[in-house]
Design a protein around this motif. Structure first.
Motif, PDB file in Angstrom:
ATOM      1  N   ASN A 171     -46.640 -31.162 -41.522  1.00  0.00           N
ATOM      2  CA  ASN A 171     -47.990 -30.907 -41.011  1.00  0.00           C
ATOM      3  C   ASN A 171     -48.797 -32.198 -40.924  1.00  0.00           C
ATOM      4  O   ASN A 171     -49.591 -32.373 -39.994  1.00  0.00           O
ATOM      5  CB  ASN A 171     -48.713 -29.879 -41.899  1.00  0.00           C
ATOM      6  CG  ASN A 171     -48.314 -28.454 -41.533  1.00  0.00           C
ATOM      7  OD1 ASN A 171     -48.200 -28.120 -40.350  1.00  0.00           O
ATOM      8  ND2 ASN A 171     -48.110 -27.614 -42.536  1.00  0.00           N
TER       9      ASN A 171
ATOM     10  N   GLN B 276     -51.670 -35.621 -33.480  1.00  0.00           N
ATOM     11  CA  GLN B 276     -52.747 -34.897 -32.786  1.00  0.00           C
ATOM     12  C   GLN B 276     -54.042 -35.706 -32.765  1.00  0.00           C
ATOM     13  O   GLN B 276     -54.737 -35.751 -31.745  1.00  0.00           O
ATOM     14  CB  GLN B 276     -52.956 -33.557 -33.489  1.00  0.00           C
ATOM     15  CG  GLN B 276     -53.985 -32.664 -32.831  1.00  0.00           C
ATOM     16  CD  GLN B 276     -54.062 -31.307 -33.531  1.00  0.00           C
ATOM     17  OE1 GLN B 276     -53.042 -30.708 -33.893  1.00  0.00           O
ATOM     18  NE2 GLN B 276     -55.276 -30.824 -33.740  1.00  0.00           N
TER      19      GLN B 276
ATOM     20  N   TRP C  74     -49.676 -30.664 -28.614  1.00  0.00           N
ATOM     21  CA  TRP C  74     -48.520 -30.734 -29.527  1.00  0.00           C
ATOM     22  C   TRP C  74     -47.857 -29.386 -29.737  1.00  0.00           C
ATOM     23  O   TRP C  74     -46.637 -29.301 -29.921  1.00  0.00           O
ATOM     24  CB  TRP C  74     -48.902 -31.411 -30.840  1.00  0.00           C
ATOM     25  CG  TRP C  74     -49.023 -32.893 -30.632  1.00  0.00           C
ATOM     26  CD1 TRP C  74     -50.181 -33.627 -30.593  1.00  0.00           C
ATOM     27  CD2 TRP C  74     -47.962 -33.809 -30.341  1.00  0.00           C
ATOM     28  NE1 TRP C  74     -49.897 -34.936 -30.314  1.00  0.00           N
ATOM     29  CE2 TRP C  74     -48.542 -35.085 -30.154  1.00  0.00           C
ATOM     30  CE3 TRP C  74     -46.572 -33.686 -30.221  1.00  0.00           C
ATOM     31  CZ2 TRP C  74     -47.782 -36.225 -29.860  1.00  0.00           C
ATOM     32  CZ3 TRP C  74     -45.816 -34.818 -29.920  1.00  0.00           C
ATOM     33  CH2 TRP C  74     -46.422 -36.064 -29.748  1.00  0.00           C
ATOM     34  N   ILE C  75     -48.654 -28.314 -29.688  1.00  0.00           N
ATOM     35  CA  ILE C  75     -48.068 -26.965 -29.773  1.00  0.00           C
ATOM     36  C   ILE C  75     -47.105 -26.763 -28.601  1.00  0.00           C
ATOM     37  O   ILE C  75     -45.945 -26.400 -28.765  1.00  0.00           O
ATOM     38  CB  ILE C  75     -49.185 -25.886 -29.747  1.00  0.00           C
ATOM     39  CG1 ILE C  75     -49.955 -25.895 -31.068  1.00  0.00           C
ATOM     40  CG2 ILE C  75     -48.606 -24.499 -29.457  1.00  0.00           C
ATOM     41  CD1 ILE C  75     -51.264 -25.102 -31.030  1.00  0.00           C
TER      42      ILE C  75
ATOM     43  N   GLU D 155     -43.883 -29.252 -28.360  1.00  0.00           N
ATOM     44  CA  GLU D 155     -42.753 -28.902 -29.227  1.00  0.00           C
ATOM     45  C   GLU D 155     -41.980 -27.709 -28.667  1.00  0.00           C
ATOM     46  O   GLU D 155     -40.755 -27.666 -28.749  1.00  0.00           O
ATOM     47  CB  GLU D 155     -43.233 -28.622 -30.654  1.00  0.00           C
ATOM     48  CG  GLU D 155     -43.694 -29.868 -31.393  1.00  0.00           C
ATOM     49  CD  GLU D 155     -42.580 -30.906 -31.616  1.00  0.00           C
ATOM     50  OE1 GLU D 155     -41.416 -30.505 -31.781  1.00  0.00           O
ATOM     51  OE2 GLU D 155     -42.884 -32.112 -31.602  1.00  0.00           O
TER      52      GLU D 155
ATOM     53  N   GLY E 284     -43.506 -22.742 -29.070  1.00  0.00           N
ATOM     54  CA  GLY E 284     -44.103 -23.861 -29.791  1.00  0.00           C
ATOM     55  C   GLY E 284     -45.177 -23.372 -30.752  1.00  0.00           C
ATOM     56  O   GLY E 284     -45.281 -23.831 -31.894  1.00  0.00           O
ATOM     57  N   ALA E 285     -45.962 -22.402 -30.287  1.00  0.00           N
ATOM     58  CA  ALA E 285     -47.050 -21.874 -31.120  1.00  0.00           C
ATOM     59  C   ALA E 285     -46.503 -21.110 -32.331  1.00  0.00           C
ATOM     60  O   ALA E 285     -47.044 -21.220 -33.444  1.00  0.00           O
ATOM     61  CB  ALA E 285     -47.955 -20.966 -30.281  1.00  0.00           C
TER      62      ALA E 285
ATOM     63  N   ARG F  55     -45.336 -23.626 -34.913  1.00  0.00           N
ATOM     64  CA  ARG F  55     -46.442 -24.256 -35.638  1.00  0.00           C
ATOM     65  C   ARG F  55     -47.160 -23.264 -36.554  1.00  0.00           C
ATOM     66  O   ARG F  55     -47.612 -23.617 -37.651  1.00  0.00           O
ATOM     67  CB  ARG F  55     -47.426 -24.897 -34.656  1.00  0.00           C
ATOM     68  CG  ARG F  55     -46.820 -26.072 -33.866  1.00  0.00           C
ATOM     69  CD  ARG F  55     -46.534 -27.270 -34.761  1.00  0.00           C
ATOM     70  NE  ARG F  55     -47.754 -27.723 -35.402  1.00  0.00           N
ATOM     71  CZ  ARG F  55     -48.684 -28.471 -34.816  1.00  0.00           C
ATOM     72  NH1 ARG F  55     -48.516 -28.896 -33.568  1.00  0.00           N
ATOM     73  NH2 ARG F  55     -49.770 -28.834 -35.467  1.00  0.00           N
TER      74      ARG F  55
ATOM     75  N   PRO G 226     -52.456 -21.776 -34.437  1.00  0.00           N
ATOM     76  CA  PRO G 226     -51.708 -22.294 -33.271  1.00  0.00           C
ATOM     77  C   PRO G 226     -51.479 -21.228 -32.195  1.00  0.00           C
ATOM     78  O   PRO G 226     -51.528 -21.534 -31.000  1.00  0.00           O
ATOM     79  CB  PRO G 226     -50.383 -22.763 -33.892  1.00  0.00           C
ATOM     80  CG  PRO G 226     -50.729 -23.093 -35.313  1.00  0.00           C
ATOM     81  CD  PRO G 226     -51.742 -22.044 -35.695  1.00  0.00           C
TER      82      PRO G 226
ATOM     83  N   PHE H  63     -52.949 -21.619 -28.341  1.00  0.00           N
ATOM     84  CA  PHE H  63     -52.088 -21.523 -27.162  1.00  0.00           C
ATOM     85  C   PHE H  63     -52.531 -20.390 -26.241  1.00  0.00           C
ATOM     86  O   PHE H  63     -52.632 -20.565 -25.023  1.00  0.00           O
ATOM     87  CB  PHE H  63     -50.609 -21.341 -27.539  1.00  0.00           C
ATOM     88  CG  PHE H  63     -49.806 -20.948 -26.334  1.00  0.00           C
ATOM     89  CD1 PHE H  63     -49.590 -21.870 -25.314  1.00  0.00           C
ATOM     90  CD2 PHE H  63     -49.348 -19.655 -26.167  1.00  0.00           C
ATOM     91  CE1 PHE H  63     -48.918 -21.508 -24.155  1.00  0.00           C
ATOM     92  CE2 PHE H  63     -48.675 -19.285 -25.013  1.00  0.00           C
ATOM     93  CZ  PHE H  63     -48.459 -20.213 -24.005  1.00  0.00           C
TER      94      PHE H  63
END
Lengths: 212, 212
Positions: free
Chosen positions: A142, A149, A179-180, A183, B184-185, B188, B197, B201
């Motif tokens: 994290n 971020q 970044w969400i 990834e 991705g969400a 996270r 997250p 999103f």
């Protein structure tokens, strides 16, 4: 994404003690390769040692434990991409700040292409495995995302000050969104073995920035 | 996201052969729990058997191999969410098609909350591990994403025909973007152990749909 090999040293012969450092460095590089391809749990220490040609059993000369090895890999990978981000985001040859962010993205994408989309993001891979990881890893992972971020948020704020994006855009939130989604896109690009998911995400991200 | 327990059977006593089916079912449920928490590689067969109270060594009465077990879990999880999607997307009590998609999202989010954000998406988790998985899994995982994406694309097209989103929106691309970002969400949200997250999103996704 990948960690580039360090340039080979030339000239001066190695001092005593350096071979040990070189081996340690090689083990870390092999660790990055394995963790970006398949994660922490699936990475066997024996296999890392074998890939570097280090005798089985000598791992603990270099690292206290697999946990310590993984923790160092997280920090190192986080710092490597922080530096890559900063290099692009501070690139004054590109006047528009959003172009700097695009240059970082292109760099990261090229890294995936270079490994034929077999390697994902070390932080994302381990993030997915948290249920099986040492408890202390979650905070570390994290912290890396928070750092990346913050750098993107700062870039977006400079772009906003520069008139590249509208004043009402919430730059912190957009940086979190970046970044969400990134990834998720890396995960899918690796699964599909092609860049399309990265392209779809990046297009939608920049369209969203422009239209608020 | 989770697989809900099936309702218990009442009344009629079990026929011969049913206890075997029940055990098989319990093993599959335990497999879903473990794969959504920590992925395929970290899931030990012994641990799955232990959690269900089945004697060690009897796994192969039920499944040909760990690979076959995992393949069935992928298909089952894919079908479970396909059905959940269809139930929401065909819900005529909600006239707006985008509201039906929102209802699916709320359902999936509630599933994560129910497990205190410890479980992610089985398909996303395994997608992240592909480097360590049986080769045939990649196609299976991609097929699940393609199916989920087609269902969301069909919903967006109905929303478009209904005037809920603008005619120039590329619904296929937006559906691809939805699943890229959603995974991705989920990753996270699991890492941060909180819904933020997912919220970030989802807000960005719907804002993007409205503003093109």
């Amino acid at each position: 994404m990948e960690i580039q090999p360090l340039p080979r040293r030339r000239g001066r012969p190695p001092r005593q003690g350096e071979p040990r450092q070189d081996t340690r460095e090689q083990l870390l590089r092999a660790g990055v390769a394995s963790l970006t391809e398949k994660g922490f749990v699936a990475t066997g220490i024996d296999e890392v040692l074998r890939s570097v040609g280090v005798p089985k059993g000598s791992f603990y000369h270099y690292f206290a434990s697999k946990e310590a090895f993984g923790a160092e890999l997280i920090d190192r990978y986080g710092a490597y991409f922080a530096k890559k981000l900063e290099r692009h985001l501070a690139d004054e040859t590109l006047p528009a700040h959003l172009d700097r962010l695009r240059a970082f993205i292109a760099d990261a994408q090229a890294g995936m292409a270079r490994h034929d989309y077999r390697r994902g993001c070390l932080i994302g891979n381990l993030g997915q495995e948290t249920g099986a990881l040492p408890a202390a890893y979650s905070n570390r992972l994290n912290a890396v995302f928070a750092d990346w971020q913050a750098r993107v948020a700062a870039c977006l704020k400079r772009a906003q000050a520069n008139g590249e994006i509208a004043a009402q855009v919430d730059c912190e939130r957009q940086a979190a969104f970046f970044w969400i989604g990134w990834e998720g896109a890396v995960l899918r690009a690796k699964l599909e073995r092609r860049p399309r998911p990265l392209e779809i995400f990046v297009e939608a991200f920049f369209a969203g920035l422009q239209q608020r």
